[in-house]
Scaffold this motif. Structure first.
Motif, short mmCIF file in Angstrom:
data_model
loop_
_atom_site.label_atom_id
_atom_site.label_comp_id
_atom_site.label_asym_id
_atom_site.label_seq_id
_atom_site.Cartn_x
_atom_site.Cartn_y
_atom_site.Cartn_z
N MET A 57 0.82 -1.21 0.00
CA MET A 57 0.00 0.00 0.00
C MET A 57 0.86 1.27 0.00
O MET A 57 0.36 2.35 -0.30
CB MET A 57 -0.93 0.02 1.21
N PHE A 58 2.16 1.14 0.32
CA PHE A 58 3.05 2.30 0.25
C PHE A 58 3.22 2.80 -1.18
O PHE A 58 3.72 3.90 -1.39
CB PHE A 58 4.41 2.00 0.87
N ALA A 59 2.81 2.01 -2.14
CA ALA A 59 2.87 2.45 -3.53
C ALA A 59 1.96 3.66 -3.76
O ALA A 59 2.17 4.42 -4.70
CB ALA A 59 2.47 1.31 -4.46
N TYR A 60 0.97 3.84 -2.91
CA TYR A 60 0.07 4.98 -3.04
C TYR A 60 0.76 6.30 -2.66
O TYR A 60 0.24 7.37 -2.94
CB TYR A 60 -1.19 4.79 -2.19
N ASP A 61 1.92 6.23 -2.02
CA ASP A 61 2.66 7.45 -1.70
C ASP A 61 3.12 8.18 -2.96
O ASP A 61 3.34 9.38 -2.94
CB ASP A 61 3.87 7.13 -0.81
N ALA A 62 3.28 7.45 -4.05
CA ALA A 62 3.70 8.07 -5.31
C ALA A 62 2.56 8.82 -5.98
O ALA A 62 2.77 9.50 -6.97
CB ALA A 62 4.23 7.00 -6.26
N CYS A 63 1.38 8.72 -5.45
CA CYS A 63 0.20 9.36 -6.04
C CYS A 63 -0.10 10.70 -5.35
O CYS A 63 -1.25 10.97 -5.01
CB CYS A 63 -1.02 8.45 -5.92
N GLY A 64 0.89 11.48 -5.15
CA GLY A 64 0.66 12.77 -4.48
C GLY A 64 -0.27 13.67 -5.27
O GLY A 64 -1.08 14.40 -4.71
N GLY A 65 -0.21 13.62 -6.58
CA GLY A 65 -1.04 14.47 -7.43
C GLY A 65 -2.39 13.87 -7.73
O GLY A 65 -3.22 14.49 -8.38
N GLY A 66 -2.64 12.68 -7.27
CA GLY A 66 -3.92 12.01 -7.53
C GLY A 66 -3.84 11.08 -8.71
O GLY A 66 -2.78 10.87 -9.31
N GLY A 67 -4.94 10.55 -9.08
CA GLY A 67 -5.01 9.65 -10.23
C GLY A 67 -4.97 8.19 -9.86
O GLY A 67 -5.13 7.33 -10.72
N CYS A 68 -4.74 7.86 -8.60
CA CYS A 68 -4.72 6.46 -8.18
C CYS A 68 -6.11 6.03 -7.72
O CYS A 68 -6.92 6.84 -7.29
CB CYS A 68 -3.73 6.25 -7.04
#
Length: 134
Positions: A57-68
């Protein structure tokens, strides 16, 4: 051929069955030990798998701008342990049925282990694709 040698007297209920039918030995203590070991292995795998999903779930940290897709991640986060527990309980139920019928149940324990592994692989794959921005 002698006159008193009649087939009806030798086989009053018909010809004997020439087919051999194997007698299956009942599942013993070795099968029970292997089955319990495999089910005992599936439970820590469930916990480690859930921790692996949490780490993924740490992969969601790369989604700072959204889109995930955060919904898919939360469904996997909650759904993986529920699905793994339900499948393990179902496999244990089938193993109990097989043991009552005096059949080997080690394959049910192996099925429980493989099901937890497959659910983990599915959960990590869903999180991986859901965490792709854009």
């Amino acid at each position: 051929m002698r006159q008193d040698d009649d087939d009806d007297e030798l086989f009053p209920l018909g010809r004997p069955d020439r087919h051999t039918h194997p007698v299956r030995a009942p599942a013993g203590w070795k099968d029970l030990a292997v089955t319990l070991t495999l089910f005992g292995l599936s439970l820590p795998m469930l916990v480690v798998g859930w921790f692996g999903v949490l780490i993924s779930m740490f992969a969601y940290d790369a989604c700072g701008g959204g889109g995930c897709d955060y919904t898919a991640g939360s469904v996997v986060y909650v759904g993986f342990p529920i699905a793994a527990v339900v499948s393990t309980v179902l496999w244990a139920w089938v193993a109990g049925l097989r043991r009552r019928r005096r059949r080997g149940a080690w394959s049910c324990g192996a099925g429980a282990v493989l099901t937890v592994l497959a659910l983990f692989a599915l959960a990590v794959t869903v999180v991986h694709f859901a965490a792709q921005p854009g």
